[in-house]
Design a protein around this motif. Sequence first.
Motif, PDB file in Angstrom:
ATOM      1  N   VAL A 245      12.159  26.259  -2.443  1.00  0.00           N
ATOM      2  CA  VAL A 245      13.033  27.400  -2.209  1.00  0.00           C
ATOM      3  C   VAL A 245      12.152  28.620  -2.059  1.00  0.00           C
ATOM      4  CG1 VAL A 245      14.904  28.825  -3.115  1.00  0.00           C
ATOM      5  CG2 VAL A 245      14.892  26.359  -3.558  1.00  0.00           C
ATOM      6  N   ALA A 246      12.332  29.329  -0.970  1.00  0.00           N
ATOM      7  CA  ALA A 246      11.518  30.516  -0.710  1.00  0.00           C
ATOM      8  C   ALA A 246      12.425  31.696  -0.409  1.00  0.00           C
ATOM      9  CB  ALA A 246      10.581  30.267   0.467  1.00  0.00           C
ATOM     10  N   LYS A 247      12.004  32.851  -0.845  1.00  0.00           N
ATOM     11  CA  LYS A 247      12.734  34.069  -0.474  1.00  0.00           C
ATOM     12  C   LYS A 247      12.299  34.456   0.941  1.00  0.00           C
ATOM     13  CE  LYS A 247      13.280  36.330  -5.006  1.00  0.00           C
ATOM     14  NZ  LYS A 247      14.223  35.423  -5.504  1.00  0.00           N
ATOM     15  N   ARG A 248      13.237  35.020   1.666  1.00  0.00           N
ATOM     16  CA  ARG A 248      12.938  35.438   3.044  1.00  0.00           C
ATOM     17  C   ARG A 248      11.713  36.347   3.037  1.00  0.00           C
ATOM     18  NH1 ARG A 248      15.269  39.404   6.547  1.00  0.00           N
ATOM     19  NH2 ARG A 248      16.572  40.106   4.828  1.00  0.00           N
ATOM     20  N   GLY A 249      10.764  36.039   3.911  1.00  0.00           N
ATOM     21  CA  GLY A 249       9.549  36.842   4.008  1.00  0.00           C
ATOM     22  C   GLY A 249       8.354  36.213   3.316  1.00  0.00           C
ATOM     23  N   GLN A 250       8.601  35.228   2.455  1.00  0.00           N
ATOM     24  CA  GLN A 250       7.488  34.563   1.772  1.00  0.00           C
ATOM     25  C   GLN A 250       6.799  33.578   2.705  1.00  0.00           C
ATOM     26  OE1 GLN A 250       9.241  32.709  -1.737  1.00  0.00           O
ATOM     27  NE2 GLN A 250       8.349  34.272  -3.071  1.00  0.00           N
ATOM     28  N   ASP A 251       5.551  33.276   2.390  1.00  0.00           N
ATOM     29  CA  ASP A 251       4.815  32.228   3.100  1.00  0.00           C
ATOM     30  C   ASP A 251       4.944  30.932   2.324  1.00  0.00           C
ATOM     31  OD1 ASP A 251       1.950  34.362   3.986  1.00  0.00           O
ATOM     32  OD2 ASP A 251       4.035  34.360   4.670  1.00  0.00           O
ATOM     33  N   VAL A 252       5.020  29.801   3.037  1.00  0.00           N
ATOM     34  CA  VAL A 252       5.068  28.502   2.375  1.00  0.00           C
ATOM     35  C   VAL A 252       4.043  27.567   3.014  1.00  0.00           C
ATOM     36  CG1 VAL A 252       7.493  28.708   1.727  1.00  0.00           C
ATOM     37  CG2 VAL A 252       6.880  27.542   3.861  1.00  0.00           C
ATOM     38  N   ALA A 253       3.609  26.585   2.230  1.00  0.00           N
ATOM     39  CA  ALA A 253       2.681  25.568   2.724  1.00  0.00           C
ATOM     40  C   ALA A 253       3.210  24.198   2.315  1.00  0.00           C
ATOM     41  CB  ALA A 253       1.279  25.784   2.149  1.00  0.00           C
ATOM     42  N   LEU A 254       3.358  23.322   3.287  1.00  0.00           N
ATOM     43  CA  LEU A 254       3.893  21.988   3.054  1.00  0.00           C
ATOM     44  C   LEU A 254       2.787  20.987   3.337  1.00  0.00           C
ATOM     45  CD1 LEU A 254       7.276  22.455   4.999  1.00  0.00           C
ATOM     46  CD2 LEU A 254       6.694  23.165   2.680  1.00  0.00           C
ATOM     47  N   ARG A 255       2.647  20.018   2.428  1.00  0.00           N
ATOM     48  CA  ARG A 255       1.522  19.090   2.522  1.00  0.00           C
ATOM     49  C   ARG A 255       1.999  17.693   2.938  1.00  0.00           C
ATOM     50  NH1 ARG A 255      -3.667  18.123  -0.622  1.00  0.00           N
ATOM     51  NH2 ARG A 255      -3.870  15.844  -0.717  1.00  0.00           N
ATOM     52  N   CYS A 256       1.155  17.028   3.718  1.00  0.00           N
ATOM     53  CA  CYS A 256       1.424  15.643   4.121  1.00  0.00           C
ATOM     54  C   CYS A 256       0.175  14.802   3.902  1.00  0.00           C
ATOM     55  CB  CYS A 256       1.824  15.587   5.595  1.00  0.00           C
ATOM     56  SG  CYS A 256       1.978  13.899   6.243  1.00  0.00           S
ATOM     57  N   ASP A 257       0.354  13.693   3.180  1.00  0.00           N
ATOM     58  CA  ASP A 257      -0.723  12.704   3.014  1.00  0.00           C
ATOM     59  C   ASP A 257      -0.346  11.469   3.828  1.00  0.00           C
ATOM     60  OD1 ASP A 257      -0.945  14.334   0.316  1.00  0.00           O
ATOM     61  OD2 ASP A 257      -2.819  13.208   0.567  1.00  0.00           O
ATOM     62  N   PRO A 258      -1.020  11.231   4.950  1.00  0.00           N
ATOM     63  CA  PRO A 258      -0.643  10.079   5.783  1.00  0.00           C
ATOM     64  C   PRO A 258      -1.170   8.776   5.196  1.00  0.00           C
ATOM     65  CG  PRO A 258      -2.570  11.143   6.693  1.00  0.00           C
ATOM     66  CD  PRO A 258      -2.140  11.979   5.504  1.00  0.00           C
TER      67      PRO A 258
ATOM     68  N   GLY B 203       0.815  -1.197   0.000  1.00  0.00           N
ATOM     69  CA  GLY B 203       0.000   0.000   0.000  1.00  0.00           C
ATOM     70  C   GLY B 203       0.848   1.245   0.000  1.00  0.00           C
ATOM     71  N   ALA B 204       0.241   2.387  -0.238  1.00  0.00           N
ATOM     72  CA  ALA B 204       0.974   3.638  -0.313  1.00  0.00           C
ATOM     73  C   ALA B 204       1.452   4.037   1.069  1.00  0.00           C
ATOM     74  CB  ALA B 204       0.075   4.724  -0.890  1.00  0.00           C
ATOM     75  N   GLY B 205       2.629   4.621   1.105  1.00  0.00           N
ATOM     76  CA  GLY B 205       3.167   5.116   2.356  1.00  0.00           C
ATOM     77  C   GLY B 205       2.771   6.555   2.556  1.00  0.00           C
ATOM     78  N   VAL B 206       3.493   7.238   3.439  1.00  0.00           N
ATOM     79  CA  VAL B 206       3.258   8.656   3.693  1.00  0.00           C
ATOM     80  C   VAL B 206       3.904   9.448   2.560  1.00  0.00           C
ATOM     81  CG1 VAL B 206       3.693  10.567   5.277  1.00  0.00           C
ATOM     82  CG2 VAL B 206       3.259   8.258   6.181  1.00  0.00           C
ATOM     83  N   SER B 207       3.160  10.361   1.999  1.00  0.00           N
ATOM     84  CA  SER B 207       3.740  11.195   0.946  1.00  0.00           C
ATOM     85  C   SER B 207       3.728  12.651   1.369  1.00  0.00           C
ATOM     86  CB  SER B 207       2.996  11.007  -0.385  1.00  0.00           C
ATOM     87  OG  SER B 207       1.652  11.378  -0.250  1.00  0.00           O
ATOM     88  N   GLN B 208       4.713  13.374   0.871  1.00  0.00           N
ATOM     89  CA  GLN B 208       4.840  14.789   1.190  1.00  0.00           C
ATOM     90  C   GLN B 208       5.110  15.567  -0.096  1.00  0.00           C
ATOM     91  OE1 GLN B 208       7.552  13.945   5.027  1.00  0.00           O
ATOM     92  NE2 GLN B 208       6.926  16.109   4.861  1.00  0.00           N
ATOM     93  N   SER B 209       4.560  16.770  -0.134  1.00  0.00           N
ATOM     94  CA  SER B 209       4.820  17.622  -1.298  1.00  0.00           C
ATOM     95  C   SER B 209       4.867  19.082  -0.864  1.00  0.00           C
ATOM     96  CB  SER B 209       3.739  17.420  -2.364  1.00  0.00           C
ATOM     97  OG  SER B 209       2.453  17.753  -1.848  1.00  0.00           O
ATOM     98  N   PRO B 210       5.685  19.903  -1.533  1.00  0.00           N
ATOM     99  CA  PRO B 210       6.661  19.455  -2.525  1.00  0.00           C
ATOM    100  C   PRO B 210       7.845  18.759  -1.857  1.00  0.00           C
ATOM    101  CG  PRO B 210       6.981  21.777  -2.042  1.00  0.00           C
ATOM    102  CD  PRO B 210       5.782  21.356  -1.242  1.00  0.00           C
ATOM    103  N   ARG B 211       8.695  18.106  -2.617  1.00  0.00           N
ATOM    104  CA  ARG B 211       9.884  17.498  -2.040  1.00  0.00           C
ATOM    105  C   ARG B 211      10.949  18.550  -1.753  1.00  0.00           C
ATOM    106  NH1 ARG B 211      11.324  12.366  -2.611  1.00  0.00           N
ATOM    107  NH2 ARG B 211      12.846  13.065  -1.069  1.00  0.00           N
ATOM    108  N   TYR B 212      10.981  19.575  -2.573  1.00  0.00           N
ATOM    109  CA  TYR B 212      11.941  20.656  -2.403  1.00  0.00           C
ATOM    110  C   TYR B 212      11.210  21.978  -2.577  1.00  0.00           C
ATOM    111  CZ  TYR B 212      15.146  16.816  -3.275  1.00  0.00           C
ATOM    112  OH  TYR B 212      15.799  15.618  -3.217  1.00  0.00           O
TER     113      TYR B 212
END
Lengths: 111, 114
Positions: free
Chosen positions: B12-25, B1-10
């Motif tokens: 790069v953000a400039k200082r001050g930017q907002d980022v969102a990291l996703r996890c599919d358990p 079965g599928a394991g835990v996946s995360q996106s994006p894998r990499y």
Amino acid sequence: AQSVTQLDSQVPVFEEAPVELRCNYSSSVSVYLFWYVQYPNQGLQLLLKYLSGSTLVKGINGFEAEFNKSQTSFHLRKPSVHISDTAEYFCAVILDDKIIFGKGTRLHILP
Amino acid sequence: GAGVSQSPRYKVAKRGQDVALRCDPISGHVSLFWYQQALGQGPEFLTYFQNEAQLDKSGLPSDRFFAERPEGSVSTLKIQRTQQEDSAVYLCASSRDGYRGEQYFGPGTRLTVT
């Protein structure tokens, strides 16, 4: 503060030789103990765990660890290593529902 | 079965930017954990969910870090106004039964803030 110490950041060992990776923790209360392994370019995976019962725990790939309450240690051992054991090994402790990882020990297998 | 996946894998953000990291358990795993792993260090706990409830967020380093799991499955870790010290690998793990169960880790998202 409660902590987990992996004294050796790197351990070189010849193929087919035995190895011991050390882990000590600071706590006087009951703990749950884990060893995780991270192979190159892969996520962490569980090698073995101690929750209660026998202090000698056997895990995957021929690894075992022994919980020593008096020495607050949970050292990982394997009697004969293989090149495929090249990886980083992390000891982790659960104390008061907080999980704390050690800094890791990189195992280098020498041909 | 599928394991835990995360996106994006990499990321790069400039200082001050907002980022969102996703996890599919893993499907059916009620517990979900986020960790931050700096170079040469072990994973450091950030936060823990049991289904949609965030039971422990004591590891979040500042109020710029926010995590959610609104439907008890996918989780998002958001970092606002990123700083250089936020550069790290962010790991997600899931388990069937909380801290004592085996945690299954995703491959991580490597965040670099420039």
